[in-house]
Design an enzyme around this catalytic site. Sequence first.
Site, short mmCIF file in Angstrom:
data_model
loop_
_atom_site.label_atom_id
_atom_site.label_comp_id
_atom_site.label_asym_id
_atom_site.label_seq_id
_atom_site.Cartn_x
_atom_site.Cartn_y
_atom_site.Cartn_z
N ARG A 30 0.81 -1.22 0.00
CA ARG A 30 0.00 0.00 0.00
C ARG A 30 0.85 1.28 0.00
NH1 ARG A 30 -3.62 -2.20 4.93
NH2 ARG A 30 -1.69 -3.35 5.23
N GLY A 48 6.30 -3.68 13.14
CA GLY A 48 7.45 -2.81 12.86
C GLY A 48 7.05 -1.47 12.27
N GLY A 79 -7.72 -3.73 12.91
CA GLY A 79 -8.49 -4.87 13.40
C GLY A 79 -9.36 -4.42 14.56
N ALA A 97 39.54 35.92 0.29
CA ALA A 97 38.46 35.52 -0.61
C ALA A 97 39.00 34.76 -1.81
CB ALA A 97 37.73 36.78 -1.09
N ALA A 128 48.20 38.44 -2.69
CA ALA A 128 46.99 38.10 -3.44
C ALA A 128 47.34 37.58 -4.81
CB ALA A 128 46.09 39.33 -3.56
#
Length: 487
Positions: free
Chosen positions: A25, A120, A158, A398, A441
């Site tokens: 299902r 389960g 049930g 950066a 840099a």
Amino acid sequence: MTTKTMTTEAMVIDGVLLAAGSGTRMRSPVAKVLSPVLGVPLLSYPYRAMAGLGPLLASIHVIVPPGGLPVETVHAGREAPPLQPVIQEKPDGTWGACEALFSSRIFLEGPATHFLVLNGDGPLVETALLDALVALGREYPEALVLTTARLDNPTGYGRILRDSSGKVTGIREENGASSEERALREVNAGIYLIPRTILHEARGKILPDPRKGERYLTDLVARVVSRGGEVRTHEASADSMRGVNTQEELSRVTELLRERINRGHMEQGVTFQDPARTDVGPDVTIGAGTVLLPQSFLEGKTRVGTGCRVGMGVHLIGSEVGDGATIRDYVVATEAVVGPGAVVGPFAHLRPGTRLGREAHLGNFVETKKAVLGAGAKANHLSYLGDVTVGERTNIGAGTITCNYDGYEKFSTTIGADVFVGSDTQLVAPVSVGDGAVIAAGSTVVEDVPPGALYLSRARSEARPEGGTRYRRRREAKKNSSKKELS
Ligand code: UD1
Ligand code: CA
């Protein structure tokens, strides 16, 4: 049949999780009991509830389908008896699952006097409920103990059948129920404590249901009653027994578990801006005073300290966040450690092996992997830091990239303390930079840099006076002449 109270010593209980159903299902190729609920398999929840009983349970068996189940992915979140798989060769119903037990050595040779049998697919069950069942079992050691609940909408469950005196006479499954029976709102929770003698006696005697061809564990009840045996019931709340048969039910139990887990954290002083939109897995710990913004997901064994701030859309998987740290919006961290007072994000990606020291900063668009940053180290913008250690207080500019892979192997980079790495630097591993060094840099670092050194790697450059102006003039003239040709 007479009843007598059993002493603790005499009662030996084995746990049994039924997990061999085909779950059709659900309409999913994923085994139902492994469906993820807040980051862990569904089956983990009843397993945890059982594990909460501690030494009361001798061992825990899990009935699995013929192909087996990867039960190693199912955890109880604490010390628990390991799950012992027992294969149900044919998925012919919940009684078939019990019968699988009979052929296993555990059943034949084990010491259990009782079996605590749980569907389960019922993740809402809690240890306290199982405790109550065990207490009832102690009082009535020869009785089959059932858990029931009253539901406003009992569809699919049930129904508990009782005679005029209120005594249980059986359980009727939905598909075999008359319309009067369907109107009954007392249902079977799928949580039982069954004496070994009862299971053993019924071996091979429960026949398949003529409609579905399945053998129902629930038919055991009528059998016990017809043989003069004893059935006891314990009534549980609706929200402790809901089962999962469909995707919709899966989402409903997830919602209930989310509420339960988040409420627990709120009781411990955690602030949720929107608990309905924050997912926290069952094994996560969060310290008091921590604030969680919406749409975050904390999963696995994630630990967040006290007084932290976790922004929007943060995903922490098996990660550790120290006290007072700030995780800004849209950070993803997997098996990473963030030190106390550290600041991460927004938009940072911390991959396994990342360890940020106290008050380290990791800014936007920084990716780390096996990266150990010392206290106060910073990498605030646009970097890839992989297979690297960075010393205390070092600043990573950066756009810095550790080139850790040559297409064949990975290599490491070591950067000392108090280093300044200029923007747009590439560190070609293996390479190391000594304490206090300065990398200009735009450098490509291909050799080790001694402590205190200045490293520069640039093509020669010059600024020609008026060169820009001359260049523009030339280009404009060309543009104008081609326009004239066209007209
Ligand atoms: C079952 C009960 C029903 C109860 C409900 C509570 C039966 C016949 N019915 O119905 O009375 O109200 O749970 O949620 O037991 N499983 C196996 N092997 C199988 C079939 C199932 O191990 O051959 C396992 C499933 O993986 C699942 C559990 O047993 O975890 C229950 O099976 P499921 O088919 O979901 O039963 P329900 O129809 O929900
Ligand atoms: Ca079910």
